[in-house]
Design an enzyme around this catalytic site. Structure first.
Site, short mmCIF file in Angstrom:
data_model
loop_
_atom_site.label_atom_id
_atom_site.label_comp_id
_atom_site.label_asym_id
_atom_site.label_seq_id
_atom_site.Cartn_x
_atom_site.Cartn_y
_atom_site.Cartn_z
N LYS A 61 -4.73 11.20 -1.10
CA LYS A 61 -4.82 10.62 0.25
C LYS A 61 -3.45 10.62 0.93
O LYS A 61 -3.34 10.86 2.13
CB LYS A 61 -5.39 9.20 0.18
CG LYS A 61 -6.87 9.15 -0.19
CD LYS A 61 -7.37 7.72 -0.23
CE LYS A 61 -8.86 7.68 -0.60
NZ LYS A 61 -9.36 6.28 -0.68
N ASP A 83 0.99 1.44 -7.21
CA ASP A 83 -0.25 0.66 -7.33
C ASP A 83 0.14 -0.80 -7.33
O ASP A 83 0.63 -1.33 -8.33
CB ASP A 83 -0.98 1.03 -8.62
CG ASP A 83 -2.33 0.31 -8.76
OD1 ASP A 83 -2.62 -0.58 -7.92
OD2 ASP A 83 -3.07 0.62 -9.71
N ASN A 110 3.66 -3.52 3.82
CA ASN A 110 2.56 -3.40 4.77
C ASN A 110 1.18 -3.32 4.11
O ASN A 110 0.19 -3.74 4.69
CB ASN A 110 2.81 -2.13 5.61
CG ASN A 110 1.58 -1.65 6.33
OD1 ASN A 110 1.27 -2.07 7.43
ND2 ASN A 110 0.84 -0.71 5.72
N SER A 166 1.62 -10.05 7.36
CA SER A 166 0.64 -11.10 7.08
C SER A 166 -0.54 -10.89 8.03
O SER A 166 -0.90 -9.76 8.35
CB SER A 166 1.30 -12.48 7.28
OG SER A 166 0.37 -13.52 7.06
N TYR A 196 -8.44 -14.40 0.70
CA TYR A 196 -7.67 -13.51 1.57
C TYR A 196 -6.70 -14.32 2.42
O TYR A 196 -5.50 -14.00 2.50
CB TYR A 196 -8.60 -12.71 2.48
CG TYR A 196 -7.86 -11.93 3.55
CD1 TYR A 196 -7.15 -10.78 3.22
CD2 TYR A 196 -7.85 -12.35 4.88
CE1 TYR A 196 -6.45 -10.07 4.19
CE2 TYR A 196 -7.16 -11.64 5.85
CZ TYR A 196 -6.46 -10.50 5.51
OH TYR A 196 -5.76 -9.81 6.47
N LYS A 200 -2.48 -14.24 2.70
CA LYS A 200 -1.70 -14.00 3.92
C LYS A 200 -0.71 -15.14 4.15
O LYS A 200 0.40 -14.91 4.64
CB LYS A 200 -2.63 -13.82 5.11
CG LYS A 200 -3.52 -12.57 5.03
CD LYS A 200 -2.72 -11.28 5.17
CE LYS A 200 -2.34 -10.61 3.89
NZ LYS A 200 -1.54 -9.38 4.10
#
Length: 310
Positions: A61, A83, A110, A166, A196, A200
Site C-alpha cells: 500500500k 507496525d 498521524n 488527536s 477510541y 485521542k
C-alpha cells in the site's frame, strides 16, 4: 459550543502553497502516511522539498501511495516499515530509520485506528486503539529521541517538532481508564467508541507531557484535532453512524491543514504543548488533559510497558 466550531470551522486563513517555507534539508516522518490525512500531508511536504519517510505497516500500500505522490509532485517519499500495534516492530523501525538518517526534524504522529472490532488487540495484548494510537506512537517517539536531538542541532531555529494527531473525541471523555487498556471486564464495559475517545485524549496527554519534559532540549510537542474528515479511518464505524454523520465530513485536503501549520509554521514554535483545531487555529486543551496528575501517570505507564522492548 466549541465543538461545533471544530466540526464546522471558519474558512482557513492558512494556505500551504504560500505559507509553508521551503523545507530543503528537513527530514520528516509521517506515520500512517499511505492514506488519508497522512498521505495529503506528505504530498504538501514533498512539494516544499522535504525528505519524507512514509511510515506504514503495508509495504504494498505504501509503494502504491509513493507512486501516486511521485506523479503528483515529481518527488519520492521513502518507505519505512512500521507496525504501531507491535512494540518490537516499532523499536526495529526506529532503529532502521536512525541507521539511515542522523537527524529527524519533524515527526508527525498521524496514524491510527478508529473503533475497530472489540476483540482486536495489539501484538502485545493491549486494547488496539490505545495500544496503537497512544502507546505505539509514544514508544516510536521515545525511540527516536537521539534523532530528534540531532534535528535540534541541525535546525536553523534550534527546534525539532513532534506533531500528535488527536481528534475532537478527546473532548468527549474526562479521563483515561487505565484498567481498560488491556482486555477485561472494564474494557468491555467502556466499549469501542469511548476506547477510541480515550485514546485521542491520551494523544493530547502524551503530547503535553513530552513538551514539558523535553522543552529544555529544544524538542517541542503539539497536539491537534484535524477536523471531521472523510478518510478510510471510518471503515470500522457502524454504517448507520456513517450515513447520519457523513454529510458533516470534509475533504481530506482540509484534514492536513492544521497539522501542516503546526509542524512548519514559525508561529507555533512559541506555543510548545499547545492544542490546535481546524483549520489551523489555536484551541483549548481538552479538559481531561488539564488534570495535573494524568500526564505523569500516563508517562510512567508508557515507560513501564516499554520495558523489554528497547
Amino acid at each position: 459550543m466549541a465543538i461545533i466550531s471544530e466540526v464546522f470551522p471558519p474558512k482557513p486563513k492558512f494556505k500551504p502553497e504560500s505559507d509553508i517555507p521551503d523545507l530543503s534539508g528537513k527530514v520528516v516522518i509521517v506515520t500512517g502516511g499511505n492514506t488519508g490525512i497522512g498521505k495529503q500531508t506528505i504530498q504538501v511536504l514533498l512539494s516544499k522539498n522535504a525528505k519524507v519517510y512514509m511510515a506504514a505497516r503495508s509495504k504494498a500500500k505504501a509503494e502504491a501511495a509513493i507512486a501516486e505522490l511521485k506523479t503528483a509532485t515529481g518527488k519520492d517519499a521513502l518507505f519505512l516499515q512500521l507496525d504501531l500495534a507491535d512494540l518490537d516492530s516499532i523499536t526495529k523501525s526506529a532503529n532502521e530509520f536512525m541507521s539511515k538518517e542522523p537527524a529527524l526534524h519533524i515527526l508527525f504522529n498521524n496514524g491510527g485506528v478508529m473503533i475497530p472490532p472489540l476483540e482486536q488487540l495489539t501484538a502485545d495484548g493491549y486494547d488496539l486503539q490505545f495500544g496503537t494510537n497512544v502507546l505505539g506512537h509514544a514508544h516510536f517517539t521515545l525511540c527516536l529521541l537521539p534523532a530528534l536531538r540531532q534535528g535540534v542541532k541541525s535546525s536553523s531555529d534550534g527546534k525539532a517538532r513532534v506533531v500528535n494527531t488527536s481528534s475532537n473525541g478527546a473532548d468527549l471523555v474526562n479521563k483515561i481508564e487505565f484498567d481498560a487498556l488491556r482486555d477485561g471486564a472494564k474494557r468491555q464495559k467502556v466499549g469501542r467508541v469511548d476506547l477510541y475517545n480515550q485514546s485521542k485524549l491520551g494523544n493530547v496527554v502524551f503530547s503535553n507531557e513530552l513538551a514539558k519534559r523535553y522543552a529544555s532540549e529544544g524538542i517541542i510537542s503539539h497536539s491537534l484535532n484535524p477536523g471531521a474528515i472523510k478518510t478510510d479511518l471510518q471503515r470500522h464505524a457502524p454504517s448507520l453512524l456513517v450515513r447520519i454523520f457523513g454529510w458533516m465530513l470534509h475533504p481530506v485536503e482540509f484534514g492536513a491543514l492544521t497539522q501542516l501549520w503546526v509542524g512548519t509554521s514559525p508561529e507555533t514554535i512559541k506555543t510548545n504543548g499547545g492544542y490546535f483545531i481546524p483549520w489551523a487555529r489555536v484551541g483549548n486543551t481538552p479538559k481531561g488533559a488539564l488534570n495535573s496528575e494524568v500526564g505523569p501517570k500516563l508517562w510512567n505507564w508508557i515507560e513501564e510497558q516499554r520495558k523489554g522492548h528497547l
